[in-house]
Motif scaffolding. Structure first.
Motif, PDB file in Angstrom:
ATOM      1  N   TYR A 274      14.852 -32.408  56.708  1.00  0.00           N
ATOM      2  CA  TYR A 274      14.311 -31.049  56.151  1.00  0.00           C
ATOM      3  C   TYR A 274      15.292 -29.886  56.681  1.00  0.00           C
ATOM      4  O   TYR A 274      15.439 -28.834  55.832  1.00  0.00           O
ATOM      5  CB  TYR A 274      13.003 -30.908  56.978  1.00  0.00           C
ATOM      6  CG  TYR A 274      11.528 -31.351  56.105  1.00  0.00           C
ATOM      7  CD1 TYR A 274      11.634 -30.875  54.866  1.00  0.00           C
ATOM      8  CD2 TYR A 274      11.126 -32.670  56.446  1.00  0.00           C
ATOM      9  CE1 TYR A 274      10.530 -31.356  54.111  1.00  0.00           C
ATOM     10  CE2 TYR A 274      10.361 -33.183  55.616  1.00  0.00           C
ATOM     11  CZ  TYR A 274       9.850 -32.455  54.356  1.00  0.00           C
ATOM     12  OH  TYR A 274       8.779 -33.022  53.745  1.00  0.00           O
ATOM     13  N   LEU A 275      15.814 -30.118  57.878  1.00  0.00           N
ATOM     14  CA  LEU A 275      16.621 -29.144  58.419  1.00  0.00           C
ATOM     15  C   LEU A 275      18.016 -28.785  57.769  1.00  0.00           C
ATOM     16  O   LEU A 275      18.498 -27.795  57.831  1.00  0.00           O
ATOM     17  CB  LEU A 275      17.004 -29.293  60.181  1.00  0.00           C
ATOM     18  CG  LEU A 275      15.830 -29.426  60.847  1.00  0.00           C
ATOM     19  CD1 LEU A 275      16.040 -29.764  62.097  1.00  0.00           C
ATOM     20  CD2 LEU A 275      15.334 -27.861  60.882  1.00  0.00           C
ATOM     21  N   ARG A 276      18.399 -29.693  57.099  1.00  0.00           N
ATOM     22  CA  ARG A 276      19.886 -29.371  56.280  1.00  0.00           C
ATOM     23  C   ARG A 276      19.539 -29.316  54.781  1.00  0.00           C
ATOM     24  O   ARG A 276      20.439 -29.691  53.889  1.00  0.00           O
ATOM     25  CB  ARG A 276      20.698 -30.560  56.747  1.00  0.00           C
ATOM     26  CG  ARG A 276      20.114 -32.222  56.310  1.00  0.00           C
ATOM     27  CD  ARG A 276      20.915 -33.169  57.202  1.00  0.00           C
ATOM     28  NE  ARG A 276      20.657 -34.603  56.510  1.00  0.00           N
ATOM     29  CZ  ARG A 276      21.119 -35.600  57.227  1.00  0.00           C
ATOM     30  NH1 ARG A 276      22.017 -35.521  58.434  1.00  0.00           N
ATOM     31  NH2 ARG A 276      20.941 -36.791  56.848  1.00  0.00           N
ATOM     32  N   THR A 277      18.458 -29.270  54.461  1.00  0.00           N
ATOM     33  CA  THR A 277      17.988 -29.084  52.962  1.00  0.00           C
ATOM     34  C   THR A 277      18.853 -27.429  52.548  1.00  0.00           C
ATOM     35  O   THR A 277      18.738 -26.606  53.491  1.00  0.00           O
ATOM     36  CB  THR A 277      16.587 -28.835  52.555  1.00  0.00           C
ATOM     37  OG1 THR A 277      15.922 -27.926  53.229  1.00  0.00           O
ATOM     38  CG2 THR A 277      15.936 -30.292  52.804  1.00  0.00           C
ATOM     39  N   PRO A 278      19.174 -27.516  51.391  1.00  0.00           N
ATOM     40  CA  PRO A 278      19.806 -26.078  50.842  1.00  0.00           C
ATOM     41  C   PRO A 278      18.633 -24.880  51.222  1.00  0.00           C
ATOM     42  O   PRO A 278      19.009 -23.812  51.525  1.00  0.00           O
ATOM     43  CB  PRO A 278      19.964 -26.157  49.566  1.00  0.00           C
ATOM     44  CG  PRO A 278      20.389 -27.517  49.271  1.00  0.00           C
ATOM     45  CD  PRO A 278      19.409 -28.215  50.279  1.00  0.00           C
ATOM     46  N   GLU A 279      17.320 -25.270  50.977  1.00  0.00           N
ATOM     47  CA  GLU A 279      16.313 -24.141  50.978  1.00  0.00           C
ATOM     48  C   GLU A 279      16.197 -23.675  52.444  1.00  0.00           C
ATOM     49  O   GLU A 279      16.076 -22.554  52.748  1.00  0.00           O
ATOM     50  CB  GLU A 279      14.936 -24.786  50.451  1.00  0.00           C
ATOM     51  CG  GLU A 279      15.102 -25.152  49.027  1.00  0.00           C
ATOM     52  CD  GLU A 279      15.642 -26.305  48.691  1.00  0.00           C
ATOM     53  OE1 GLU A 279      15.718 -26.609  47.389  1.00  0.00           O
ATOM     54  OE2 GLU A 279      16.291 -27.023  49.592  1.00  0.00           O
ATOM     55  N   PHE A 280      16.272 -24.695  53.455  1.00  0.00           N
ATOM     56  CA  PHE A 280      16.275 -24.249  54.762  1.00  0.00           C
ATOM     57  C   PHE A 280      17.504 -23.612  55.160  1.00  0.00           C
ATOM     58  O   PHE A 280      17.293 -22.461  56.073  1.00  0.00           O
ATOM     59  CB  PHE A 280      15.825 -25.405  55.931  1.00  0.00           C
ATOM     60  CG  PHE A 280      15.643 -24.917  57.199  1.00  0.00           C
ATOM     61  CD1 PHE A 280      14.515 -24.368  57.646  1.00  0.00           C
ATOM     62  CD2 PHE A 280      16.738 -25.146  58.281  1.00  0.00           C
ATOM     63  CE1 PHE A 280      14.274 -24.229  58.840  1.00  0.00           C
ATOM     64  CE2 PHE A 280      16.359 -24.533  59.525  1.00  0.00           C
ATOM     65  CZ  PHE A 280      15.231 -24.129  59.924  1.00  0.00           C
ATOM     66  N   SER A 281      18.573 -23.917  54.855  1.00  0.00           N
ATOM     67  CA  SER A 281      19.968 -23.123  55.158  1.00  0.00           C
ATOM     68  C   SER A 281      19.807 -21.796  54.698  1.00  0.00           C
ATOM     69  O   SER A 281      20.041 -20.791  55.435  1.00  0.00           O
ATOM     70  CB  SER A 281      20.905 -23.992  54.453  1.00  0.00           C
ATOM     71  OG  SER A 281      21.236 -25.163  54.795  1.00  0.00           O
TER      72      SER A 281
END
Length: 297
Positions: A274-281
């Motif tokens: 989850y932490l490296r998804t584009p959305e979290f970025s």
């Protein structure tokens, strides 16, 4: 485009279910996953991410997980380029069917207050959460640890990133803080793989805090879910949590959690994915412009 302010800011993470590696190791791994996402998705080069971690596994387990016992450590993905975004066509029909089935069960359980399905889910898949709801002292200590840190950081803009059961702890802590310390605010609440939609959880919230809604001390709430993640089978939280007194509502965003264990087996619930998804970025970039934007290539 990067937006936001130049105020001091901090990303505050809180982990989810089960025993964990030691605090320092878990902190490094969360930061590494966030940095990997920023690099792959946004072209981030290098530098320090303003981050702190709330660790509560020691309140339930005597010793942390040692390296040889951990089959799910953080490890960089073998690919290159941005991580994939959610595409409805890529979701297996069985995941959609499970969601529809649970949606009907959820309405029935919420209406009757009888939750046999959720009881089975909590006892077999979310044992820590079962204890959290049944052991008052444990719940008070876990929430207290998060509440005290949020209050100590009240001079900074806080992005509270909460994974799995950590999202329930965070939600309860925020509702408690809005009563006990109303001046304390959180700029952005981000839930990752959250089971806040389970009927049993919603009934517990309603009994303790009143209506299921966005906490009044939260300026933004974004809920990231992978539809293949069993913890999010309940669907969008915006259907269950009404806006707060300031009109702040849950923004539900579907993502692709592509984390794989060392064996190659996928785990669509894992925090690192989850932490490296584009959305979290993108959320990170918009939140910490002064700390991260200057580090972009």
């Amino acid at each position: 485009m990067i937006s936001g302010t130049n105020e001091p800011c901090i990303i505050l993470g809180i982990h989810g279910l089960e025993n964990k590696p030691p605090l320092d190791e878990k902190t490094r791994w969360w930061k590494a996953a966030i940095a990997e996402g920023l690099t792959r998705n946004c072209g981030w080069s290098d530098g320090e991410i303003p981050f702190e971690f709330i660790y509560w596994a020691d309140l339930r387990y005597e010793k942390p997980v040692v390296a040889e016992e951990n089959d799910e450590p953080y490890h960089p993905d073998d690919g290159s380029g941005p991580f994939p975004r959610h595409d409805p066509a890529d979701i297996a029909p069985v995941s959609t069917l499970m969601g529809y089935v649970y949606e009907g069960l959820d309405r029935l359980q919420t209406k009757t207050g009888v939750t046999p399905v959720d009881d089975i889910i909590l006892k077999t898949r979310f044992d820590d959460l079962w204890h959290y709801h049944s052991e008052t002292e444990f719940a008070r200590n876990v929430r207290g640890r998060l509440c005290e840190r949020i209050k100590a950081l009240s001079g900074r803009r806080i992005l509270l990133a909460a994974h799995s059961m950590g999202s329930i702890i965070a939600y309860d802590a925020l509702r408690s803080l809005e009563r006990d310390a109303p001046s304390v605010k959180v700029a952005h609440f981000v839930t990752l793989g959250s089971p806040l939609g389970l009927a049993e959880v919603k009934l517990k919230i309603a009994a303790e805090h009143g209506a299921c809604r966005t906490p009044n001390n939260v300026a933004h709430w974004t809920n990231l879910t992978d539809k293949r993640d069993v913890a999010t089978v309940t669907g969008a939280l915006g259907e269950d949590y009404v806006p707060n007194d300031h009109g702040v509502h849950v923004t539900d965003i579907a993502v692709m959690n592509e984390y794989r264990r060392l064996s190659g087996e996928p785990n669509h619930h894992k925090s690192y994915g989850y932490l490296r998804t584009p959305e979290f970025s993108e959320i990170t970039l918009n939140f910490v412009p002064s700390a991260v934007a200057d580090l972009l290539v």
